[in-house]
Scaffold this active site. Structure first.
Site, mmCIF file in Angstrom:
data_model
loop_
_atom_site.group_PDB
_atom_site.id
_atom_site.type_symbol
_atom_site.label_atom_id
_atom_site.label_comp_id
_atom_site.label_asym_id
_atom_site.label_seq_id
_atom_site.Cartn_x
_atom_site.Cartn_y
_atom_site.Cartn_z
ATOM 1 N N LYS A 1 0.807 -1.147 -0.020
ATOM 2 C CA LYS A 1 -0.110 -0.057 -0.069
ATOM 3 C C LYS A 1 0.851 1.137 0.042
ATOM 4 C CE LYS A 1 -3.640 -2.787 0.581
ATOM 5 N NZ LYS A 1 -4.875 -2.933 0.158
ATOM 6 N N ASN A 2 0.413 2.444 -0.285
ATOM 7 C CA ASN A 2 0.981 3.552 -0.127
ATOM 8 C C ASN A 2 1.934 4.022 0.937
ATOM 9 O OD1 ASN A 2 -0.486 3.956 -2.676
ATOM 10 N ND2 ASN A 2 -0.466 6.234 -2.679
#
Ligand SMILES: *Cc1c(COP(=O)(O)O)cnc(C)c1O
Length: 380
Positions: free
Chosen positions: A198-199
């Site tokens: 994920k970011n």
């Protein structure tokens, strides 16, 4: 070979700070419910501009705990309905089922891949309790439309923000303070995942709930700890879902660079948008019709083509790895077929049939981006 996402390179870019901090935790003798977790919760709540952050073991648990807490608080009862996009990762749908509630699948708009508000309204019944928008691919859902709908029908809004850490809604929402609001503060409660890709990603599993609602936060925190607020005293039939000190340490370090990383993702997206020969290739993208602004943190850069599989094979031959998000929609999965297999969801199916995710990483170089664009434009 250009990797889809080079996690090794990303995490190495936080050295030596990362290893030093992990060693400190290792030697501290304290691994759960400690200073690092408390600090990260404070930092993440401050980042999202919410009053509370409750860390969890993963994103699925964060979503599930929100629903379990609402059930304990009497806001939702077994079998109540939650409107959720049909085109999402299966976790979103499973969280509702795990809390004994009923997912009602909503078609997206093809242009945004986010929930179609008119369609959502047509699904509302007396049993509907909440709308669960997913900021798919890192692009914020139409929060004004969802807010208006929820207000009109007295529904809760719960964000699945697992793909949208840091995305900014700068059009304001009634009763929510400043006009620039981040994902996680756009609803009654939001769930994040810190899955490595994920970011904002941990070196393993992690998740969090963000909310302004103190009662919800306290209840969810207690359910996540075996339903306990006091050692060996159990108020609810809870679960065990924790973020550990090691992961919290990693996340604090990586959070400090999140805005910069997201800005770089937008730069790469801008380059894709400007330089891919969309028309000639018959390609579409959700960003093609939208400005590249802070409401999109490009967790994924999707392109859509009826020749998706061909394009993917071609790019693999060119040494460019891509992914598909996601090949099979939830209602077509064996796990959910019995309840949902008969539903007609043509836009959802089109998205799943045509989507291809191009490499996008804050550490992708300009040369790599250019190379990817050149190879795509040479596709016949
Ligand atoms: C990753 C993700 C989740 C689940 O997160 P986990 O940490 O893997 O449990 C939920 N919803 C969406 C949209 C996701 O992308």
């Amino acid at each position: 070979m250009i990797k889809y996402l080079d996690l090794q390179k990303i995490n190495a870019s936080f050295e030596p700070e990362l290893s030093d901090a992990l060693l400190r935790v290792c030697h501290s003798g304290w691994y759960l419910y400690g200073e690092a977790t408390a600090r990260f919760e404070q930092e993440f709540a401050a980042y999202c501009d919410t009053v509370h952050c409750v860390s969890t073991g993963n994103g699925l648990d964060a979503l599930t705990l929100i629903f379990l807490a609402y059930r304990e608080l009497g806001v939702m009862d077994a079998g109540d309905e939650i409107i959720v996009p049909a085109n999402t990762y299966i976790a979103t749908v499973l969280s509702i089922l795990r809390a004994g509630l009923k997912p009602v699948l909503c078609e997206p708009a093809f242009e945004t891949c986010n929930m179609d508000i008119t369609y959502a309204e047509s699904l509302i019944t007396p049993r509907t309790r909440a709308i669960l928008p997913v900021h798919l691919y890192g692009r914020l859902a139409d929060m004004q439309g969802i807010y208006d709908l929820a207000t009109r029908y007295g529904l809760k809004i719960i964000e699945d923000a697992a793909q949208a850490h840091g995305a900014i809604w700068n059009k304001g929402l009634p009763g929510k303070g400043s006009p620039a609001l981040r994902a996680g503060s756009l609803s009654d409660a939001a769930a994040f995942s810190f899955y490595p890709a994920k970011n904002l990603g941990a070196l393993g599993d992690g998740g969090a709930i963000t909310t302004h609602d103190a009662e919800l936060a306290t209840t969810a925190r207690s359910i996540a700890n075996y339903g306990s607020t006091e050692k060996y005293v159990h108020l609810y039939q809870g679960i065990n879902s924790r973020l550990d000190e090691l992961q919290a340490t990693v996340l604090s370090i990586k959070l400090s660079r999140l805005d910069k990383d997201n800005a770089r993702r937008r730069e790469i997206a801008q380059s894709y948008k400007e330089n891919i020969d969309w028309q000639r290739l018959g390609l579409q993208s959700t960003v093609h019709t939208d400005h590249i602004n802070e409401a999109n943190v490009f967790h994924i850069f999707p392109v859509f083509s009826p020749r998706r599989n061909e394009l993917q094979r071609y790019l693999t031959q060119c040494g460019i790895s891509t992914q598909i998000h996601y090949p099979i929609p939830p209602h077509r999965q064996e796990a959910l077929k019995k309840e949902y297999g008969m539903q007609q969801l043509p836009i959802t199916e089109r998205i799943h049939n045509e989507e291809l995710s191009l490499p996008i990483s804050p550490l992708l170089t300009n040369e790599e981006t250019e190379h990817i664009i050149n190879r795509i434009n040479a596709f016949i």
